[in-house]
Scaffold this active site. Structure first.
Site, PDB file in Angstrom:
ATOM      1  N   GLU A 118       0.672  -0.980  -0.021  1.00  0.00           N
ATOM      2  CA  GLU A 118      -0.242   0.000   0.007  1.00  0.00           C
ATOM      3  C   GLU A 118       0.813   1.105  -0.186  1.00  0.00           C
ATOM      4  O   GLU A 118       1.817   1.319   0.431  1.00  0.00           O
ATOM      5  CB  GLU A 118      -0.784   0.055   1.201  1.00  0.00           C
ATOM      6  CG  GLU A 118      -1.778  -1.253   1.384  1.00  0.00           C
ATOM      7  CD  GLU A 118      -2.515  -1.268   2.928  1.00  0.00           C
ATOM      8  OE1 GLU A 118      -2.613  -0.162   3.451  1.00  0.00           O
ATOM      9  OE2 GLU A 118      -2.809  -2.166   3.029  1.00  0.00           O
ATOM     10  N   LYS A 120       2.435   4.520   1.425  1.00  0.00           N
ATOM     11  CA  LYS A 120       2.324   4.934   2.882  1.00  0.00           C
ATOM     12  C   LYS A 120       2.046   6.472   2.651  1.00  0.00           C
ATOM     13  O   LYS A 120       2.789   7.237   2.225  1.00  0.00           O
ATOM     14  CB  LYS A 120       3.678   4.682   3.265  1.00  0.00           C
ATOM     15  CG  LYS A 120       3.874   5.406   4.760  1.00  0.00           C
ATOM     16  CD  LYS A 120       5.166   4.916   5.312  1.00  0.00           C
ATOM     17  CE  LYS A 120       5.260   5.157   6.874  1.00  0.00           C
ATOM     18  NZ  LYS A 120       5.137   6.694   7.033  1.00  0.00           N
ATOM     19  N   ASP A 122       1.461  10.216   3.541  1.00  0.00           N
ATOM     20  CA  ASP A 122       2.328  11.253   4.768  1.00  0.00           C
ATOM     21  C   ASP A 122       1.303  12.324   5.323  1.00  0.00           C
ATOM     22  O   ASP A 122       1.107  13.300   4.840  1.00  0.00           O
ATOM     23  CB  ASP A 122       3.424  11.776   4.049  1.00  0.00           C
ATOM     24  CG  ASP A 122       4.355  12.709   4.969  1.00  0.00           C
ATOM     25  OD1 ASP A 122       4.232  12.204   5.982  1.00  0.00           O
ATOM     26  OD2 ASP A 122       5.118  13.174   4.489  1.00  0.00           O
ATOM     27  N   TYR A 230      -6.925   2.272   6.267  1.00  0.00           N
ATOM     28  CA  TYR A 230      -6.109   1.033   5.826  1.00  0.00           C
ATOM     29  C   TYR A 230      -6.034  -0.119   7.002  1.00  0.00           C
ATOM     30  O   TYR A 230      -5.436  -1.056   6.855  1.00  0.00           O
ATOM     31  CB  TYR A 230      -4.699   1.535   5.533  1.00  0.00           C
ATOM     32  CG  TYR A 230      -4.273   2.487   6.615  1.00  0.00           C
ATOM     33  CD1 TYR A 230      -3.911   2.087   7.855  1.00  0.00           C
ATOM     34  CD2 TYR A 230      -3.548   3.728   6.391  1.00  0.00           C
ATOM     35  CE1 TYR A 230      -3.210   3.036   8.579  1.00  0.00           C
ATOM     36  CE2 TYR A 230      -3.278   4.819   6.983  1.00  0.00           C
ATOM     37  CZ  TYR A 230      -2.930   4.133   8.488  1.00  0.00           C
ATOM     38  OH  TYR A 230      -2.470   4.996   9.262  1.00  0.00           O
ATOM     39  N   LYS A 316      10.872   3.086   3.008  1.00  0.00           N
ATOM     40  CA  LYS A 316      10.889   4.732   2.691  1.00  0.00           C
ATOM     41  C   LYS A 316      11.396   4.836   1.753  1.00  0.00           C
ATOM     42  O   LYS A 316      12.607   4.431   1.434  1.00  0.00           O
ATOM     43  CB  LYS A 316      11.520   5.154   3.956  1.00  0.00           C
ATOM     44  CG  LYS A 316      11.023   5.075   5.202  1.00  0.00           C
ATOM     45  CD  LYS A 316       9.826   6.015   5.531  1.00  0.00           C
ATOM     46  CE  LYS A 316       9.251   5.673   6.776  1.00  0.00           C
ATOM     47  NZ  LYS A 316       9.863   6.270   8.031  1.00  0.00           N
ATOM     48  N   CYS A 410      30.498  28.653  25.930  1.00  0.00           N
ATOM     49  CA  CYS A 410      28.994  28.525  25.728  1.00  0.00           C
ATOM     50  C   CYS A 410      28.468  29.874  25.210  1.00  0.00           C
ATOM     51  O   CYS A 410      28.518  30.877  25.844  1.00  0.00           O
ATOM     52  CB  CYS A 410      28.408  28.029  27.035  1.00  0.00           C
ATOM     53  SG  CYS A 410      26.531  28.349  26.843  1.00  0.00           S
ATOM     54  N   CYS A 413      25.895  31.397  28.149  1.00  0.00           N
ATOM     55  CA  CYS A 413      26.134  31.823  29.407  1.00  0.00           C
ATOM     56  C   CYS A 413      27.757  32.079  29.400  1.00  0.00           C
ATOM     57  O   CYS A 413      28.321  32.563  30.785  1.00  0.00           O
ATOM     58  CB  CYS A 413      26.009  30.691  30.646  1.00  0.00           C
ATOM     59  SG  CYS A 413      26.787  29.191  30.606  1.00  0.00           S
ATOM     60  N   CYS A 428      28.267  22.550  27.280  1.00  0.00           N
ATOM     61  CA  CYS A 428      28.526  23.722  28.448  1.00  0.00           C
ATOM     62  C   CYS A 428      28.286  22.999  29.655  1.00  0.00           C
ATOM     63  O   CYS A 428      27.157  22.312  29.661  1.00  0.00           O
ATOM     64  CB  CYS A 428      27.278  24.470  28.421  1.00  0.00           C
ATOM     65  SG  CYS A 428      27.228  25.641  29.559  1.00  0.00           S
ATOM     66  N   CYS A 433      23.134  26.889  33.718  1.00  0.00           N
ATOM     67  CA  CYS A 433      22.991  27.727  32.083  1.00  0.00           C
ATOM     68  C   CYS A 433      21.710  27.812  31.689  1.00  0.00           C
ATOM     69  O   CYS A 433      20.862  26.896  31.828  1.00  0.00           O
ATOM     70  CB  CYS A 433      23.793  26.867  31.279  1.00  0.00           C
ATOM     71  SG  CYS A 433      23.553  27.819  29.328  1.00  0.00           S
TER      72      CYS A 433
END
Ligand code: IVH
Length: 694
Positions: A118, A120, A122, A230, A316, A410, A413, A428, A433
């Site tokens: 079938e 698929k 989306d 389905y 896929k 970072c 921070c 970090c 932070c």
């Protein structure tokens, strides 16, 4: 003959208009003109206005209802809505076929397995319930166990029958499918938004998802959504999946016409190849092919591995690739403190969406692909996956491109960033932070967690900066007064936000657990944990939700790794992460603090988890110890679970088998003392295949 009796005429018009809807929206073969339809619709509306007692539930005038107040109520799926394993090419499909054949005990001489292929779709998975012939409830998939009641919105989708055409088998019927927005409808919607000067939607799938969750059904009704069904839940005396699709068609459901029943995996592969190009001509998006074993008896024999059926897989289509320019690289700090470089690219349309940003994962990845700022790059996006930069087009360089360095500190921070080799991630290290704290709080307040409407980044940032919120529980201590002082939040909005915080107090236990942000605990693990707690902590007569929640929280906080690994769906790594979370003095009481602040969990029904009901090791408890050459510890435990068995952490009188690898120590000694059967890896493999001989 024209019927004049109002009740008979109303019934006649209703039947006629429902039939016209089905012919138009499902069969794509209208038999009356739009004008005729409009005239009859008007006649029925007037008749119903004059005789309100004649308005039937399945009347076509009742498709658009009143807006919902607050959030959508949660809905438990009696039969969980599962996901599917993936196949990314012909090799994966052949492997799937081998697993199916092995599972069915079919040798080379036994002939091919019959599959149904079938498209698929989306879109968004939904479940539709009928009582008698009437559509009574429509729900989203949610986390597979609990979804949202979106009946009013789904009622507006003309392809969904509000009344079945023939009597269904059984009193209650549950049908699953995918709602989606056809490409044409999506394009028309964006054109309209553009004319109105409003922001456009990125892709059809997300628009469909947003449309199904609209508060006002009139908006959903205006969007021309459609559906393909389905799956018919429960076999209803049928023998094959293809028969159930035929039955769906007879009952009045739209079933995608591009379905093929084939013998053997070669024909499945041929089908995937045919559609890899042809799908582009369809008026809706497909991201793959779903392959299902046709025989329902064989489906049953194959059963499930954790939460996906062994009798189906999703192939896929290969990701679509385009080229664009890498304009800039920026660093984001996530909830775990990880510094993630993100590529800003010249906007480009790929995989159904306009992409502006793509993850670069980490610095090693950037070096390995030799990506430089200013490069022309190949970008890909497949399905729901985050867009990814695949490679640089080296030939397109003109010398102006610049190498990129990870910042030493970072960006949020300013703390010096650390990278502990061989870890590829730069972090970090500052637990205070704001980026980390905000990331965690947003996850907690977001969709997968408490779903507090209106509590987004900008507001959370202010709440954290003003120290109004340090801990998740603080969210539930906010009132309109505290919120009103925030920038860009007037009294009305502050009151609204305070209300949505109040209404977010009650959530399914799984969502609360997911929101905690325990490492390795995502939506599914949270569902597994909640199912376990609901079974372990049996509800006592007359016990309040709050009291039950507290006992469940105690149980989870005190659970040992061994206890947790025994939970269906939970492996060792996850169990250890949970134990660590509840051992750390900062996080140990997070859940309890939430309860103190008035949060209440909705318990799943006992036994709700998808515990195995079959497999060669059903009811058997196994302990794995020492090193096995062919399995990691968690792979061995997963294999036991997949075979229906129960992996435990320690040996006791109730242990059925000890699987002992190299350097097995005290557990082996204990097993020998207790007379537990000890297996090596070969013995273990044989047991997984065939089960115990006695
Ligand atoms: S069958 C147990 N058939 O894909 C069987 N799913 O990755 C479950 N989907 O959640 C689903 N088209 O949302 C099935 N023809 C199709 C489908 C389909 C799209 C979606 C569905 C499901 C996901 C599984």
């Amino acid at each position: 003959m024209t019927t004049t009796e109002p009740s008979a005429r109303a019934a006649e018009l209703s039947a006629m208009l429902n039939e016209a809807n089905h012919r138009y929206h499902v069969l794509d073969a209208p038999t009356i003109s739009d004008r005729e339809y409009d005239l009859r619709f008007k006649e029925l509306t007037e008749l119903e206005a004059a005789h309100p007692e004649l308005v039937a539930d399945d009347s076509p005038t009742q498709r658009v209802g009143a807006p919902v107040e607050g959030g959508f109520p949660s809905v438990r799926h009696d039969v969980p809505m599962l996901s599917l394993g993936n196949a990314f090419g012909a090799d994966d499909l052949r492997e799937f076929d081998s697993r199916v054949r092995r599972g069915l005990g079919r040798g080379a001489a036994d002939g091919p397995v019959t599959y149904v292929c079938e498209l698929k779709i989306d879109g968004l998975a939904i479940s539709l319930r009928y009582e008698g012939r009437l559509f009574v409830r429509g729900a989203t998939r949610g986390d597979g166990t609990t979804g949202e009641d979106v009946t009013a919105n789904l009622r507006t989708v003309r392809a969904i029958p509000v009344r079945l055409h023939t009597d269904p088998p059984g009193e209650r019927l549950e049908v699953r499918g995918e709602v989606f927005m056809p490409r044409g409808a999506f394009a028309a919607l964006n054109e309209q938004l553009e004319r109105e000067g409003k922001p456009l939607y990125a892709n059809a799938r997300n628009t469909a998802a947003g449309t199904v969750r609209q508060k006002d059904p009139a908006v959903t009704a205006s969007r021309r959504m459609s559906v393909w069904t389905y799956q018919l839940v429960g076999a209803h005396g049928l023998e094959t999946h293809s028969e159930s699709l035929e039955l769906l068609g007879r009952l009045g459901f739209p079933v995608n016409p591009h379905i093929r029943r084939v013998d053997g995996i070669d024909a499945v592969i041929a089908f995937t190849e045919e559609w890899s190009e042809a799908r582009k001509d369809l008026d809706y998006e497909t991201d793959g092919i779903v392959i299902k074993v046709d025989s329902l008896a064989e489906q049953q024999e194959l059963g499930f591995v954790s939460r996906a059926p062994r009798w189906a897989t999703a192939y896929k289509f290969p990701a679509e690739q385009v080229t664009t320019k890498l304009e800039e690289i920026e660093v984001y700090v996530g909830r775990t403190g990880a510094l993630t470089p993100v590529a800003h690219v010249t906007p480009v349309f790929v995989g159904g969406t306009t992409v502006r940003n793509a993850t670069l994962h980490n610095i090693d990845e950037i070096r390995r692909k030799d990506l430089r700022v200013g490069d022309t790059v190949v970008l890909q996006r497949a399905g729901d996956v985050i867009p990814e930069v695949v490679s640089a087009v080296v030939d397109a360089r003109d010398g102006s491109e610049a190498e990129w360095q990870m910042p030493a500190t970072c960006p949020v921070c300013g703390t010096e960033a650390v990278r502990e080799e061989p870890d590829v991630v730069t972090r970090c290290p500052n637990p205070y932070c704001p980026a980390q704290r905000i990331g965690g709080l947003l996850r907690f307040a977001g969709r997968g967690g408490m779903d507090v409407d209106g509590l987004g980044y900008k507001i959370m940032l202010q709440l954290v900066e003003r120290e109004l919120v340090r801990d998740p529980a603080d969210v539930f201590r906010l009132d309109a007064g505290a919120l009103e002082g925030l920038e860009r939040l007037g009294r009305r909005s502050a009151e609204k936000l305070a209300e949505s915080i109040q209404s977010a107090r009650r959530r399914p236990l799984a969502r609360i657990l997911n929101g905690l942000g325990i490492r390795h605990v995502g939506e599914q693990t949270a569902v597994d944990l909640a199912a376990w707690l609901a079974t372990e902590i049996a509800r006592q007569d007359g016990e309040t939700d709050a009291a039950w929640t507290r006992r469940a929280a105690d149980k989870l906080r005190d659970a040992s790794v061994d206890e947790l690994t025994a939970v269906f769906g939970i492996g060792r790594v996850v169990a250890e992460a949970i134990e660590r979370f509840f051992a750390d003095e900062h996080t140990r009481d997070t859940l309890h603090r939430l309860l103190d602040a008035g949060v209440i969990a909705e318990a799943p029904a006992p036994g709700a988890g998808l515990a195995p009901t079959e497999g060669p090791l059903l009811g058997k408890t196994l302990v794995v110890t020492g090193t096995l050459p062919g399995f990691s510890r968690s792979e061995a435990e997963e294999a036991i679970r997949a075979a229906g068995g129960h992996p435990a952490g320690s040996v006791s009188a109730s242990t059925d088998f000890l699987v002992a690898g190299d350097k097995a120590g005290s557990k082996l000694a204990k097993a020998e003392k207790l007379g537990v059967v000890v297996l090596d890896e070969d013995g273990f493999r044989a047991l997984l295949e065939r089960g115990p001989s006695t």
